[in-house]
Scaffold this motif. Structure first.
Motif, mmCIF file in Angstrom:
data_model
loop_
_atom_site.group_PDB
_atom_site.id
_atom_site.type_symbol
_atom_site.label_atom_id
_atom_site.label_comp_id
_atom_site.label_asym_id
_atom_site.label_seq_id
_atom_site.Cartn_x
_atom_site.Cartn_y
_atom_site.Cartn_z
ATOM 1 N N THR A 1 8.125 18.746 14.505
ATOM 2 C CA THR A 1 8.767 17.432 14.574
ATOM 3 C C THR A 1 10.191 17.492 15.141
ATOM 4 O O THR A 1 10.538 16.682 16.020
ATOM 5 N N PRO A 2 11.060 18.426 14.729
ATOM 6 C CA PRO A 2 12.398 18.483 15.319
ATOM 7 C C PRO A 2 12.400 18.833 16.808
ATOM 8 O O PRO A 2 13.399 18.591 17.496
ATOM 9 N N LEU A 3 11.277 19.362 17.291
ATOM 10 C CA LEU A 3 11.171 19.697 18.709
ATOM 11 C C LEU A 3 10.707 18.510 19.544
ATOM 12 O O LEU A 3 10.552 18.618 20.762
ATOM 13 N N GLY A 4 10.471 17.377 18.888
ATOM 14 C CA GLY A 4 10.129 16.157 19.618
ATOM 15 C C GLY A 4 8.654 15.929 19.829
ATOM 16 O O GLY A 4 8.257 15.044 20.587
ATOM 17 N N VAL A 5 7.786 16.701 19.144
ATOM 18 C CA VAL A 5 6.348 16.551 19.323
ATOM 19 C C VAL A 5 5.789 15.427 18.457
ATOM 20 O O VAL A 5 4.867 14.707 18.855
ATOM 21 N N PHE A 6 6.368 15.247 17.255
ATOM 22 C CA PHE A 6 5.935 14.214 16.314
ATOM 23 C C PHE A 6 7.138 13.464 15.763
ATOM 24 O O PHE A 6 8.279 13.922 15.873
ATOM 25 N N ARG A 7 6.855 12.317 15.146
ATOM 26 C CA ARG A 7 7.811 11.578 14.310
ATOM 27 C C ARG A 7 7.106 11.261 12.998
ATOM 28 O O ARG A 7 5.882 11.131 12.968
ATOM 29 N N THR A 8 7.871 11.140 11.925
ATOM 30 C CA THR A 8 7.283 10.720 10.655
ATOM 31 C C THR A 8 7.798 9.333 10.305
ATOM 32 O O THR A 8 8.996 9.043 10.441
ATOM 33 N N LEU A 9 6.890 8.473 9.874
ATOM 34 C CA LEU A 9 7.208 7.082 9.547
ATOM 35 C C LEU A 9 6.559 6.738 8.214
ATOM 36 O O LEU A 9 5.321 6.664 8.121
ATOM 37 N N ASP A 10 7.384 6.551 7.175
ATOM 38 C CA ASP A 10 6.866 6.156 5.856
ATOM 39 C C ASP A 10 5.746 7.080 5.378
ATOM 40 O O ASP A 10 4.695 6.625 4.901
ATOM 41 N N GLY A 11 5.961 8.380 5.553
ATOM 42 C CA GLY A 11 4.984 9.343 5.078
ATOM 43 C C GLY A 11 3.806 9.554 6.005
ATOM 44 O O GLY A 11 2.895 10.334 5.698
ATOM 45 N N ARG A 12 3.806 8.871 7.136
ATOM 46 C CA ARG A 12 2.731 9.055 8.104
ATOM 47 C C ARG A 12 3.276 9.736 9.359
ATOM 48 O O ARG A 12 4.473 9.712 9.630
ATOM 49 N N VAL A 13 2.380 10.317 10.134
ATOM 50 C CA VAL A 13 2.755 11.079 11.331
ATOM 51 C C VAL A 13 2.425 10.271 12.576
ATOM 52 O O VAL A 13 1.329 9.699 12.686
#
Length: 324
Positions: free
Chosen positions: A55-67
């Motif tokens: 996630t810190p590498l920009g591949v994912f984001r987390t939103l309200d416990g979801r990916v």
């Protein structure tokens, strides 16, 4: 430096995401880690920690416990135009272990993959239908990304029959023939590699205008008016590349033209993707990326005169030559 040294950890984590199909599962919107784990047959805790790492590498984001998958992460999914999922799977299953031979290469100048695998890289790949399939898929997907808009800005020279030498599953020839309904074509490659080309050509409605020929370009090559080789010669050292070129020159129809779709190495110290690929060529194949001057010399040694180099938005250029 610690981040640089951890590059192998990043590549392995990205491979897991590609192999499990995580990014594909996220194309329709955010999902929980638990849901993703069930959908991809993965362990919830392990998958969650891999996603957290990326996630810190920009591949994912987390939103309200979801990916949620980002635009960068979408390149590891099936479907998007610029998908590199096949490339990620191919690189990790075929390049990762042989690259441990780089020290051997540095000390001896010999191909590291041969030392690790006990045989040439392509011989090892073609022994496995799975790896051969991954290679074809990776070359097709990665090839489209690398070409950028080159097929829009560059016109293949005139000639009735185009032979795609080392054409794998024929995706590039299919693209060219679709744009040029008056032409015919030949896909030529090793038997295991070219096995899927008929299906690709038939799906494109080209089975009446294109044929599939199995063979070895070190032995003989079909006769054609225009020869196309896409990222083929960079796999080989100068001696082998010249041998291939001379076989083409021997088989070519009078006035034949040659188009190499290859990277052209810049001569400055700036960052460039070609320099990364050159390290792959050094370690796995004994091949190399070349500057424009080096391409000119190589073509001359093989019986061709370099006419022009055309570049588009991608890293691949069209190097056009005439039989001399």
């Amino acid at each position: 430096m610690r981040q640089l040294l951890a590059g192998f950890e990043v590549s392995q984590a990205l491979y897991v995401i590609a192999e499990l199909g995580v990014a594909t599962e996220l194309l329709d919107g955010p999902r929980s880690v638990e849901d993703l784990a069930k959908a991809t047959n993965a362990d919830r805790d392990a998958l969650g920690r891999i996603i957290r790492f990326l996630t810190p590498l920009g591949v994912f984001r987390t939103l309200d416990g979801r990916v949620e998958v980002t635009d960068l992460g979408r390149t590891l999914a099936d479907g998007p135009v610029h998908s590199l999922r096949a490339a990620a799977r191919y690189l990790m299953e075929t390049h990762y272990v042989p690259f441990s031979g780089l020290l051997h290469t540095a000390r001896t100048g010999k191909t590291g993959a041969n030392e690790i695998l006990g045989k040439p890289f392509f011989d090892w790949v073609t022994e496995s239908p799975r790896l051969s399939g991954l290679q074809n898929a990776a070359m097709a997907g990665g090839g489209r990304v690398s070409l950028g808009d080159l097929l829009d800005v560059y016109q293949i020279p005139a000639g009735q029959t185009i032979a795609d030498i080392g054409g794998a599953d024929g995706w590039l020839l299919a693209e060219l023939l679709t744009r040029a309904p008056e032409r015919k074509g030949i896909v030529f490659d090793l038997p295991n590699i070219v096995a899927g080309a008929s299906e690709v050509l038939t799906a494109a409605g080209l089975d009446k205008r294109a044929s599939v020929v199995a063979g070895d370009f070190f032995d003989s090559i079909p006769t054609a008016d225009v020869y196309l080789m896409s990222v083929v010669l960079h796999d080989w050292d100068d001696a082998a590349a010249v041998r291939i070129l001379r076989n083409i020159a021997k088989a070519a129809a009078p006035g034949a033209r040659l188009v190499l779709m290859e990277m052209v190495m810049p001569e400055d110290d700036g960052a460039h993707f070609t320099k990364t690929i050159d390290l792959v060529m050094l370690t796995l194949f004994g091949g190399r990326e070349r500057t424009q001057a080096e391409w000119r010399r190589l073509l001359a040694d093989g019986g061709f005169r370099l006419d022009r180099v055309v570049s588009g938005s991608g890293v691949i250029s069209a190097i056009e030559a005439t039989l001399s």
